[in-house]
Design a protein around this motif. Structure first.
Motif, PDB file in Angstrom:
ATOM      1  N   SER A  35       0.839  -1.198   0.000  1.00  0.00           N
ATOM      2  CA  SER A  35       0.000   0.000   0.000  1.00  0.00           C
ATOM      3  C   SER A  35       0.874   1.247   0.000  1.00  0.00           C
ATOM      4  N   GLU A  36       0.281   2.365  -0.380  1.00  0.00           N
ATOM      5  CA  GLU A  36       1.043   3.601  -0.540  1.00  0.00           C
ATOM      6  C   GLU A  36       0.478   4.719   0.330  1.00  0.00           C
ATOM      7  N   LEU A  37       1.407   5.559   0.839  1.00  0.00           N
ATOM      8  CA  LEU A  37       1.068   6.684   1.698  1.00  0.00           C
ATOM      9  C   LEU A  37       1.978   7.852   1.348  1.00  0.00           C
ATOM     10  N   SER A  38       1.445   9.064   1.470  1.00  0.00           N
ATOM     11  CA  SER A  38       2.262  10.271   1.319  1.00  0.00           C
ATOM     12  C   SER A  38       2.215  11.068   2.612  1.00  0.00           C
ATOM     13  N   LEU A  39       3.394  11.501   3.062  1.00  0.00           N
ATOM     14  CA  LEU A  39       3.530  12.397   4.206  1.00  0.00           C
ATOM     15  C   LEU A  39       4.056  13.721   3.675  1.00  0.00           C
ATOM     16  N   ILE A  40       3.346  14.788   3.969  1.00  0.00           N
ATOM     17  CA  ILE A  40       3.730  16.102   3.446  1.00  0.00           C
ATOM     18  C   ILE A  40       3.808  17.075   4.615  1.00  0.00           C
ATOM     19  N   PHE A  41       4.945  17.739   4.737  1.00  0.00           N
ATOM     20  CA  PHE A  41       5.134  18.773   5.751  1.00  0.00           C
ATOM     21  C   PHE A  41       4.954  20.122   5.064  1.00  0.00           C
ATOM     22  N   VAL A  42       4.099  20.973   5.638  1.00  0.00           N
ATOM     23  CA  VAL A  42       3.826  22.278   5.042  1.00  0.00           C
ATOM     24  C   VAL A  42       3.977  23.381   6.088  1.00  0.00           C
ATOM     25  N   ASP A  43       4.061  24.629   5.603  1.00  0.00           N
ATOM     26  CA  ASP A  43       4.136  25.770   6.518  1.00  0.00           C
ATOM     27  C   ASP A  43       2.726  26.158   6.968  1.00  0.00           C
ATOM     28  N   THR A  44       2.655  27.119   7.874  1.00  0.00           N
ATOM     29  CA  THR A  44       1.355  27.489   8.443  1.00  0.00           C
ATOM     30  C   THR A  44       0.415  28.101   7.409  1.00  0.00           C
ATOM     31  N   ASP A  45       0.943  28.848   6.451  1.00  0.00           N
ATOM     32  CA  ASP A  45       0.072  29.438   5.426  1.00  0.00           C
ATOM     33  C   ASP A  45      -0.596  28.355   4.575  1.00  0.00           C
ATOM     34  N   ALA A  46       0.190  27.390   4.152  1.00  0.00           N
ATOM     35  CA  ALA A  46      -0.368  26.299   3.343  1.00  0.00           C
ATOM     36  C   ALA A  46      -1.361  25.479   4.161  1.00  0.00           C
ATOM     37  N   MET A  47      -1.029  25.227   5.431  1.00  0.00           N
ATOM     38  CA  MET A  47      -1.933  24.444   6.280  1.00  0.00           C
ATOM     39  C   MET A  47      -3.235  25.191   6.529  1.00  0.00           C
ATOM     40  N   GLU A  48      -3.138  26.493   6.721  1.00  0.00           N
ATOM     41  CA  GLU A  48      -4.360  27.267   6.925  1.00  0.00           C
ATOM     42  C   GLU A  48      -5.254  27.195   5.694  1.00  0.00           C
ATOM     43  N   GLN A  49      -4.661  27.291   4.509  1.00  0.00           N
ATOM     44  CA  GLN A  49      -5.457  27.205   3.282  1.00  0.00           C
ATOM     45  C   GLN A  49      -6.163  25.854   3.161  1.00  0.00           C
TER      46      GLN A  49
END
Length: 159
Positions: A35-49
């Motif tokens: 199975s496949e999974l993606s982990l993505i770390f983003v900044d606060t602006d991207a997370m807020e969007q």
């Protein structure tokens, strides 16, 4: 287990330990090894969007999960289905603030949030008190078992 990690946050993150805890949680939940999974770390602006777009809530949050094939935990006597688990989006800056408030490191908070995200991808929720007890209890078990294995050497995720 195919897990892609993409750090777009601008924060230094121990990607290997987050990958390790995600892999451990998926093995513990008997998810098919292909199975496949993606982990993505983003900044606060991207997370807020993302938080506004998908949850209709203002401000950045710590973790969001986006399931794809709606896989569920495998059963001991059955071969689990293979598929796309989905994406877990994490915000290190929010994790750092939460970790500081809880008296532990950002890495510890990211480990907790990763397991939390995995459980959401597998259909667990915490909207109702009984669901919350089940999900948070399982989250705690997985984290404690992973930490014990990490601190003492290899152990089976089924232990």
């Amino acid at each position: 287990m195919s897990i892609d990690v993409n750090n777009e946050s601008g924060w230094e993150v121990d990607e290997q330990s987050v990958l390790d805890v995600a892999r451990y949680a998926l093995q513990r939940m008997r998810i098919h090894p292909l199975s496949e999974l993606s982990l993505i770390f983003v900044d606060t602006d991207a997370m807020e969007q993302l938080h506004i777009q998908w949850m209709d809530e203002q401000g950045p949050t710590d973790v969001l999960s986006f399931p794809m094939d709606e896989l569920r935990p495998g059963k001991e006597d059955e071969e689990p289905p293979q598929g796309l688990l989905g994406d877990i989006v994490l915000c290190p800056e929010v994790a750092k603030k939460q970790g500081d408030g809880a008296g532990h490191t950002m890495d510890d908070e990211l480990h907790l949030l990763t397991v939390h995200g995995v459980l959401h991808l597998l259909g667990y929720d915490h909207a109702e008190p009984d669901e919350e007890r089940e999900m948070f209890g399982l989250q705690k078990e997985i984290l404690e078992s992973w930490r014990a294995q990490r601190d003492s050497g290899p152990a089976s995720p089924d232990a």
